[in-house]
Every structure is written in C-alpha cells, then in structure tokens.
Design a protein around this motif. Structure first.
Motif, PDB file in Angstrom:
ATOM      1  N   PRO A 235      53.952  37.973  34.756  1.00  0.00           N
ATOM      2  CA  PRO A 235      53.551  39.317  35.915  1.00  0.00           C
ATOM      3  C   PRO A 235      52.548  40.025  35.814  1.00  0.00           C
ATOM      4  O   PRO A 235      51.516  40.826  36.333  1.00  0.00           O
ATOM      5  CB  PRO A 235      54.914  39.728  36.590  1.00  0.00           C
ATOM      6  CG  PRO A 235      56.199  38.612  36.181  1.00  0.00           C
ATOM      7  CD  PRO A 235      55.347  37.858  34.853  1.00  0.00           C
ATOM      8  N   ALA A 236      52.680  40.453  34.247  1.00  0.00           N
ATOM      9  CA  ALA A 236      52.298  41.845  33.529  1.00  0.00           C
ATOM     10  C   ALA A 236      50.780  40.528  33.275  1.00  0.00           C
ATOM     11  O   ALA A 236      49.496  41.735  33.714  1.00  0.00           O
ATOM     12  CB  ALA A 236      52.843  41.627  32.403  1.00  0.00           C
ATOM     13  N   THR A 237      50.347  39.720  32.797  1.00  0.00           N
ATOM     14  CA  THR A 237      49.337  39.311  33.332  1.00  0.00           C
ATOM     15  C   THR A 237      48.235  38.724  34.594  1.00  0.00           C
ATOM     16  O   THR A 237      47.210  39.301  34.406  1.00  0.00           O
ATOM     17  CB  THR A 237      49.292  37.748  32.733  1.00  0.00           C
ATOM     18  OG1 THR A 237      50.401  37.839  30.918  1.00  0.00           O
ATOM     19  CG2 THR A 237      47.480  37.229  32.398  1.00  0.00           C
ATOM     20  N   ALA A 238      49.020  38.675  35.736  1.00  0.00           N
ATOM     21  CA  ALA A 238      48.630  38.817  36.749  1.00  0.00           C
ATOM     22  C   ALA A 238      47.795  40.435  37.082  1.00  0.00           C
ATOM     23  O   ALA A 238      46.800  40.505  38.001  1.00  0.00           O
ATOM     24  CB  ALA A 238      49.655  38.641  38.202  1.00  0.00           C
ATOM     25  N   ARG A 239      49.294  41.079  37.070  1.00  0.00           N
ATOM     26  CA  ARG A 239      48.922  42.921  37.184  1.00  0.00           C
ATOM     27  C   ARG A 239      47.185  42.713  36.601  1.00  0.00           C
ATOM     28  O   ARG A 239      46.804  43.347  37.154  1.00  0.00           O
ATOM     29  CB  ARG A 239      50.054  43.374  36.881  1.00  0.00           C
ATOM     30  CG  ARG A 239      50.725  44.774  37.654  1.00  0.00           C
ATOM     31  CD  ARG A 239      51.605  45.575  37.474  1.00  0.00           C
ATOM     32  NE  ARG A 239      51.905  45.366  35.931  1.00  0.00           N
ATOM     33  CZ  ARG A 239      52.939  44.207  35.573  1.00  0.00           C
ATOM     34  NH1 ARG A 239      54.113  43.993  36.611  1.00  0.00           N
ATOM     35  NH2 ARG A 239      53.340  44.789  34.863  1.00  0.00           N
ATOM     36  N   THR A 240      47.369  42.688  35.232  1.00  0.00           N
ATOM     37  CA  THR A 240      46.324  43.536  34.362  1.00  0.00           C
ATOM     38  C   THR A 240      45.490  42.270  35.329  1.00  0.00           C
ATOM     39  O   THR A 240      44.391  43.101  34.939  1.00  0.00           O
ATOM     40  CB  THR A 240      46.843  42.565  33.133  1.00  0.00           C
ATOM     41  OG1 THR A 240      48.040  43.321  32.241  1.00  0.00           O
ATOM     42  CG2 THR A 240      45.521  43.503  32.109  1.00  0.00           C
ATOM     43  N   GLY A 241      45.567  41.140  35.242  1.00  0.00           N
ATOM     44  CA  GLY A 241      44.169  40.275  35.555  1.00  0.00           C
ATOM     45  C   GLY A 241      43.661  41.083  37.029  1.00  0.00           C
ATOM     46  O   GLY A 241      42.096  41.956  37.509  1.00  0.00           O
ATOM     47  N   GLY A 242      44.224  41.100  38.366  1.00  0.00           N
ATOM     48  CA  GLY A 242      43.895  42.346  39.203  1.00  0.00           C
ATOM     49  C   GLY A 242      43.219  43.675  39.118  1.00  0.00           C
ATOM     50  O   GLY A 242      42.286  43.604  39.925  1.00  0.00           O
ATOM     51  N   ALA A 243      44.079  44.202  38.285  1.00  0.00           N
ATOM     52  CA  ALA A 243      43.046  45.321  37.717  1.00  0.00           C
ATOM     53  C   ALA A 243      41.549  45.542  36.935  1.00  0.00           C
ATOM     54  O   ALA A 243      41.414  46.192  37.027  1.00  0.00           O
ATOM     55  CB  ALA A 243      44.563  46.618  36.450  1.00  0.00           C
ATOM     56  N   LEU A 244      41.741  44.815  35.810  1.00  0.00           N
ATOM     57  CA  LEU A 244      40.755  44.172  36.039  1.00  0.00           C
ATOM     58  C   LEU A 244      39.387  44.240  36.440  1.00  0.00           C
ATOM     59  O   LEU A 244      38.353  44.622  36.532  1.00  0.00           O
ATOM     60  CB  LEU A 244      40.711  43.252  33.938  1.00  0.00           C
ATOM     61  CG  LEU A 244      41.385  43.588  33.294  1.00  0.00           C
ATOM     62  CD1 LEU A 244      41.603  42.619  32.043  1.00  0.00           C
ATOM     63  CD2 LEU A 244      40.982  45.205  32.429  1.00  0.00           C
ATOM     64  N   VAL A 245      39.892  43.488  37.579  1.00  0.00           N
ATOM     65  CA  VAL A 245      39.026  42.790  38.596  1.00  0.00           C
ATOM     66  C   VAL A 245      38.446  43.748  39.422  1.00  0.00           C
ATOM     67  O   VAL A 245      37.358  44.193  39.215  1.00  0.00           O
ATOM     68  CB  VAL A 245      39.668  41.625  39.171  1.00  0.00           C
ATOM     69  CG1 VAL A 245      38.516  41.561  40.561  1.00  0.00           C
ATOM     70  CG2 VAL A 245      39.797  40.735  38.349  1.00  0.00           C
ATOM     71  N   ALA A 246      39.471  44.589  39.262  1.00  0.00           N
ATOM     72  CA  ALA A 246      39.197  46.268  40.411  1.00  0.00           C
ATOM     73  C   ALA A 246      38.179  47.161  39.438  1.00  0.00           C
ATOM     74  O   ALA A 246      37.398  48.065  40.405  1.00  0.00           O
ATOM     75  CB  ALA A 246      40.681  46.622  40.522  1.00  0.00           C
TER      76      ALA A 246
ATOM     77  N   ILE B 219      36.207  45.937  37.434  1.00  0.00           N
ATOM     78  CA  ILE B 219      34.476  46.189  37.024  1.00  0.00           C
ATOM     79  C   ILE B 219      34.326  45.703  38.286  1.00  0.00           C
ATOM     80  O   ILE B 219      32.552  46.431  38.439  1.00  0.00           O
ATOM     81  CB  ILE B 219      34.801  43.746  36.895  1.00  0.00           C
ATOM     82  CG1 ILE B 219      35.217  43.680  35.046  1.00  0.00           C
ATOM     83  CG2 ILE B 219      33.463  43.753  36.946  1.00  0.00           C
ATOM     84  CD1 ILE B 219      35.675  42.742  34.881  1.00  0.00           C
ATOM     85  N   CYS B 220      34.646  45.622  39.336  1.00  0.00           N
ATOM     86  CA  CYS B 220      34.133  46.026  40.971  1.00  0.00           C
ATOM     87  C   CYS B 220      33.392  47.855  41.361  1.00  0.00           C
ATOM     88  O   CYS B 220      32.665  47.778  41.547  1.00  0.00           O
ATOM     89  CB  CYS B 220      35.375  45.602  41.983  1.00  0.00           C
ATOM     90  SG  CYS B 220      35.214  43.479  41.759  1.00  0.00           S
ATOM     91  N   ARG B 221      34.329  48.532  40.535  1.00  0.00           N
ATOM     92  CA  ARG B 221      34.232  49.782  40.855  1.00  0.00           C
ATOM     93  C   ARG B 221      33.562  50.118  39.788  1.00  0.00           C
ATOM     94  O   ARG B 221      33.066  52.010  39.620  1.00  0.00           O
ATOM     95  CB  ARG B 221      35.424  50.714  41.028  1.00  0.00           C
ATOM     96  CG  ARG B 221      36.193  49.856  42.408  1.00  0.00           C
ATOM     97  CD  ARG B 221      37.471  50.859  42.361  1.00  0.00           C
ATOM     98  NE  ARG B 221      38.781  50.065  43.037  1.00  0.00           N
ATOM     99  CZ  ARG B 221      39.623  50.335  42.369  1.00  0.00           C
ATOM    100  NH1 ARG B 221      39.729  51.009  41.502  1.00  0.00           N
ATOM    101  NH2 ARG B 221      40.749  48.934  43.069  1.00  0.00           N
ATOM    102  N   LEU B 222      33.066  50.110  38.676  1.00  0.00           N
ATOM    103  CA  LEU B 222      32.845  50.214  37.603  1.00  0.00           C
ATOM    104  C   LEU B 222      33.163  51.722  36.889  1.00  0.00           C
ATOM    105  O   LEU B 222      32.782  52.610  36.476  1.00  0.00           O
ATOM    106  CB  LEU B 222      30.935  50.293  37.849  1.00  0.00           C
ATOM    107  CG  LEU B 222      29.899  48.935  38.452  1.00  0.00           C
ATOM    108  CD1 LEU B 222      29.046  49.988  38.679  1.00  0.00           C
ATOM    109  CD2 LEU B 222      30.421  48.268  37.450  1.00  0.00           C
ATOM    110  N   GLN B 223      34.596  51.127  37.167  1.00  0.00           N
ATOM    111  CA  GLN B 223      35.323  52.019  35.851  1.00  0.00           C
ATOM    112  C   GLN B 223      35.855  52.290  35.096  1.00  0.00           C
ATOM    113  O   GLN B 223      36.292  50.259  35.068  1.00  0.00           O
ATOM    114  CB  GLN B 223      36.048  53.250  37.297  1.00  0.00           C
ATOM    115  CG  GLN B 223      37.286  51.664  37.497  1.00  0.00           C
ATOM    116  CD  GLN B 223      38.193  52.157  38.413  1.00  0.00           C
ATOM    117  OE1 GLN B 223      37.853  53.189  39.752  1.00  0.00           O
ATOM    118  NE2 GLN B 223      39.743  52.628  38.896  1.00  0.00           N
ATOM    119  N   SER B 224      36.143  52.639  34.091  1.00  0.00           N
ATOM    120  CA  SER B 224      36.984  52.329  32.878  1.00  0.00           C
ATOM    121  C   SER B 224      38.764  52.105  33.231  1.00  0.00           C
ATOM    122  O   SER B 224      38.747  53.263  33.935  1.00  0.00           O
ATOM    123  CB  SER B 224      36.943  53.037  31.714  1.00  0.00           C
ATOM    124  OG  SER B 224      37.081  54.684  31.729  1.00  0.00           O
TER     125      SER B 224
END
Length: 153
Positions: free
Chosen positions: A70-81, A83-88
């Motif tokens: 579950p943590a991997t899925a959550r982290t992957g979603g957060a990283l994709v978001a 990248i899309c919003r260009l924020q750190s």
C-alpha cells in the motif's frame, strides 16, 4: 542450528526469485546458499557486537513488510501527481526514540529493527537517531495520516 536455518532460507529464497526449479537452478541455489552461510559465519565470528533475536522484532518486521505494497502505491501516486503539478514533495519531522543501553544485544537489535522498519516503506526513511532523544524521519507523501510509529517504543 542457525547456520542450517540461514542455508535453508537462502536456498528457498533463491529458488523463489529464480522462478523455476531445474537442475541448474538447484545447483546455483545450493552454491549461493553455502556462500551466504559461510559469509554469515565469518561476519558473526569477526563481529565485536552481538545482536539478539526477539519475537517483538519479528512482529515489527512483519508489520513493516505488510505495509509495503500500500505504501508503494501511495508513493507512486504522489510522485505522479508531483510530476504533473511540477512541485517538490517531502517533509521531515522528529519523533521520540528510546535508545536503550548501548551494551545490551537486545537493545542493539531493537534499534536496528526500528531503523529497518522505518526505512522499509518507499515513502519514508530514518535520517538520523540522536541518542536518548529522537529520530529524524523524512516522508515523501505528506498528509493528515501519521505512520505507525510503534516501532519506536
């Protein structure tokens, strides 16, 4: 007894990751398990510090492994978001940490398992431990939900 257990677990893990059971894989598994067992024996004979196994440590590791997917899925979603919003992403926070006695094998094991469990999830890792004070943890995924920090006690 522990060397036999190390050999058997190493052998089984190799076959699990190899994905097939053939004569070639059995020979490779046996050779690598033997090398890992010898390496483990060498490390333990040269070590100046002893570690002790406890069932509480095994429960902490099991909890950490169970939360990995579950943590991997959550982290992957957060990283994709991100990248899309260009924020750190990321933040660090300190939590209390009981250091325990330096010379006790059980306490050394507890500290090592604590750092392993905290750093096993893909969205956080332990940056530092201050003796008797706190642990500094970095999180990639921010949110209102706090991670399970029972490993610190």
């Amino acid at each position: 007894m522990s060397l036999i257990l190390i050999w058997c677990v190493s052998f089984a893990l190799y076959l699990l990751f190899a994905g097939e059971v053939s004569a070639h894989e059995l020979i490779c598994a046996a050779v690598l398990a033997s090398l890992l067992t010898a390496w483990s024996r060498l490390i333990r004979s040269c070590s100046q510090r002893c570690f002790g196994f406890t069932w509480n440590a095994a429960a902490s590791v099991t909890r950490a492994i169970a939360s990995l997917l579950p943590a991997t899925a959550r982290t992957g979603g957060a990283l994709v978001a991100a990248i899309c919003r260009l924020q750190s992403l990321g933040r660090a926070h300190s939590v209390g940490f009981r250091h325990g006695a330096e010379e006790e094998a059980g306490e050394r094991t507890r500290r090592a398992v604590a750092v392993l469990c905290a750093s096993l999830a893909p969205d956080r890792f332990v940056v530092s431990l201050e003796r008797g004070k706190e642990a500094l943890i970095h999180h990639i995924v921010s949110g209102a939900r706090r991670p399970d920090e029972r490993w610190l006690s």
